[in-house]
Scaffold this motif. Structure first.
Motif, PDB file in Angstrom:
ATOM      1  N   TYR A  98       2.203  48.244  27.995  1.00 49.25           N
ATOM      2  CA  TYR A  98       3.158  48.300  26.881  1.00 49.25           C
ATOM      3  C   TYR A  98       3.679  46.923  26.477  1.00 49.25           C
ATOM      4  CZ  TYR A  98       6.365  48.380  30.902  1.00 49.25           C
ATOM      5  OH  TYR A  98       7.002  48.109  32.085  1.00 49.25           O
ATOM      6  N   ASN A  99       3.340  45.899  27.243  1.00 52.51           N
ATOM      7  CA  ASN A  99       3.791  44.537  26.920  1.00 52.51           C
ATOM      8  C   ASN A  99       2.777  43.912  25.964  1.00 52.51           C
ATOM      9  OD1 ASN A  99       4.843  41.969  26.829  1.00 52.51           O
ATOM     10  ND2 ASN A  99       5.133  41.788  29.044  1.00 52.51           N
ATOM     11  N   THR A 100       2.807  44.373  24.743  1.00 48.57           N
ATOM     12  CA  THR A 100       1.785  43.969  23.773  1.00 48.57           C
ATOM     13  C   THR A 100       1.857  42.484  23.435  1.00 48.57           C
ATOM     14  OG1 THR A 100       3.250  44.686  21.980  1.00 48.57           O
ATOM     15  CG2 THR A 100       1.620  46.275  22.765  1.00 48.57           C
ATOM     16  N   ARG A 133      11.453  32.280  23.093  1.00 51.93           N
ATOM     17  CA  ARG A 133      10.386  33.238  22.850  1.00 51.93           C
ATOM     18  C   ARG A 133      10.133  33.384  21.347  1.00 51.93           C
ATOM     19  NH1 ARG A 133      12.318  37.675  27.483  1.00 51.93           N
ATOM     20  NH2 ARG A 133      12.119  36.168  29.198  1.00 51.93           N
ATOM     21  N   GLU A 157      14.044  40.869  35.219  1.00 55.45           N
ATOM     22  CA  GLU A 157      13.599  41.396  33.933  1.00 55.45           C
ATOM     23  C   GLU A 157      12.396  42.316  34.105  1.00 55.45           C
ATOM     24  OE1 GLU A 157      12.012  39.622  29.654  1.00 55.45           O
ATOM     25  OE2 GLU A 157      13.148  38.342  31.031  1.00 55.45           O
ATOM     26  N   GLU A 158      11.480  41.947  34.998  1.00 55.55           N
ATOM     27  CA  GLU A 158      10.248  42.703  35.188  1.00 55.55           C
ATOM     28  C   GLU A 158      10.451  43.973  36.005  1.00 55.55           C
ATOM     29  OE1 GLU A 158       6.207  43.818  35.284  1.00 55.55           O
ATOM     30  OE2 GLU A 158       7.332  42.495  33.960  1.00 55.55           O
ATOM     31  N   TRP A 179       7.054  33.563  32.888  1.00 54.68           N
ATOM     32  CA  TRP A 179       8.366  33.727  32.253  1.00 54.68           C
ATOM     33  C   TRP A 179       8.581  32.627  31.231  1.00 54.68           C
ATOM     34  CZ3 TRP A 179      12.863  30.609  32.430  1.00 54.68           C
ATOM     35  CH2 TRP A 179      14.056  31.232  32.021  1.00 54.68           C
ATOM     36  N   GLN A 197      -1.977  49.096  33.931  1.00 56.12           N
ATOM     37  CA  GLN A 197      -1.714  47.662  33.900  1.00 56.12           C
ATOM     38  C   GLN A 197      -3.060  46.944  33.844  1.00 56.12           C
ATOM     39  OE1 GLN A 197       0.624  47.770  37.617  1.00 56.12           O
ATOM     40  NE2 GLN A 197       2.343  46.958  36.445  1.00 56.12           N
ATOM     41  N   ARG A 217       4.051  52.788  36.785  1.00 55.81           N
ATOM     42  CA  ARG A 217       3.367  52.019  35.746  1.00 55.81           C
ATOM     43  C   ARG A 217       1.871  52.260  35.938  1.00 55.81           C
ATOM     44  NH1 ARG A 217       7.034  46.424  36.017  1.00 55.81           N
ATOM     45  NH2 ARG A 217       9.023  47.483  35.534  1.00 55.81           N
ATOM     46  N   ALA A 265       2.661  40.023  25.503  1.00 52.46           N
ATOM     47  CA  ALA A 265       1.997  39.293  26.587  1.00 52.46           C
ATOM     48  C   ALA A 265       0.486  39.472  26.512  1.00 52.46           C
ATOM     49  CB  ALA A 265       2.525  39.769  27.940  1.00 52.46           C
ATOM     50  N   VAL A 324      -0.888  42.977  33.803  1.00 50.88           N
ATOM     51  CA  VAL A 324       0.249  43.062  32.897  1.00 50.88           C
ATOM     52  C   VAL A 324       0.431  44.510  32.474  1.00 50.88           C
ATOM     53  CG1 VAL A 324      -1.237  42.563  30.895  1.00 50.88           C
ATOM     54  CG2 VAL A 324       1.213  42.103  30.742  1.00 50.88           C
ATOM     55  N   ASN A 325       1.671  44.904  32.222  1.00 53.56           N
ATOM     56  CA  ASN A 325       1.924  46.266  31.747  1.00 53.56           C
ATOM     57  C   ASN A 325       1.293  46.486  30.385  1.00 53.56           C
ATOM     58  OD1 ASN A 325       3.627  46.994  34.000  1.00 53.56           O
ATOM     59  ND2 ASN A 325       5.221  45.730  33.078  1.00 53.56           N
TER      60      ASN A 325
END
Length: 281
Positions: free
Chosen positions: A257-259, A227, A163-164, A221, A123, A120, A261, A254-255
């Protein structure tokens, strides 16, 4: 590889605790994780913290337990740490930290370590300062978890981890006990934040690391069933308010790609202050 490179690396002991924390304090938002771990151990006994020395002076750090985390690590230190760690891959589940420093370590370790499960590379490191406005109204239902809620919190924390990361945080009874004890410790320090409604945890976040004037939130989380309903931003706003009772600066990463978040954190008031990377094994 130069066989003499690693000679400037040795375990950091209690005599150099202050110097190690001074290195962490050069960039508190990036280094509070390692600063927090330093505060938790007897350095003479743990030997978990490696230092790169030049002329007797401590110049860089590498925390090496289940994870490898560099601090103030330039090319020379990265090569020296890699030489020290090159035969120990089986001990580590990840390398993470400031992206450039992770890349420098991996440049050498990638020649001898097995292929990672995932890289990753971007981040964003986000932070909100003591005088920065929180952008949304806080959900006051979020509070510190209580000791009697451990059995509810552990499954939520485990679900977040799975999940992460892609696999569960424990695989046997021994590792489950260790994981529960980690969650129990967060509760005892009032750093596990939860929103519980009718016995169900809808939101959780932890102030997982506190050191050198900064804190890092982790383990965020939201129950999948809730959600997309506008719960996350107000809950995170309250988590920031609770964290500010202990630290001036609150950070998280945060990653990229986690738009969803990223949008949430920016609504709350976080801004980008750096870039992390994680290599998972």
């Amino acid at each position: 590889m130069n066989p003499f490179v690693g000679r400037g690396v040795r375990a950091v002991g209690e005599a150099d605790r202050a110097a190690a924390l001074d290195l962490c304090a050069r960039d508190p938002l990036a280094n509070c994780y390692v600063a927090a771990r330093i505060a938790e151990v007897d350095l003479d006994r743990s030997r978990s913290l490696l230092g790169h020395y030049r002329g007797g002076r401590l110049e860089a750090l590498c925390w090496a337990t289940a994870n490898v985390i560099p601090v103030e690590c330039g090319p020379d230190a990265a090569r020296a740490f890699a030489e020290r760690l090159r035969r120990q891959q089986h001990q580590f589940s990840s390398i993470f930290g400031p992206a450039l420093q992770v890349a420098l370590l991996w440049e050498d370790l990638s020649q001898v370590w097995r292929r990672p499960l995932e890289v990753r590379a971007r981040q964003p490191l986000l932070a909100i300062g003591p005088h920065d406005a929180i952008g949304v109204r806080a959900d006051l239902r979020v509070r510190a978890a209580e000791p009697g809620e451990l059995d509810q919190l552990v499954p939520a924390a485990s679900a977040m981890f799975t999940e992460e990361i892609g696999y569960p945080p424990y695989g046997d009874r021994g590792s489950e006990i260790g994981y529960r004890n980690g969650v129990r410790g967060l509760i005892a320090r009032q750093r596990a934040y939860v929103l519980i409604d009718e016995g169900r945890i809808l939101f959780k976040a932890d102030l997982g690391s506190v050191g050198v004037g900064a804190g890092q939130i982790q383990g965020v989380w939201v129950d999948p069933a809730y959600r997309g309903q506008g719960l996350a931003a107000p809950a995170m706003a309250r988590a920031v308010e609770l964290a500010r009772r202990e630290v001036d600066w609150v950070s998280l990463y945060v990653n990229d790609y986690n738009t969803a978040a990223l949008r949430t954190y920016r609504r709350v008031g976080f801004t980008e202050v750096g870039l992390f990377a994680t290599i998972l094994f």
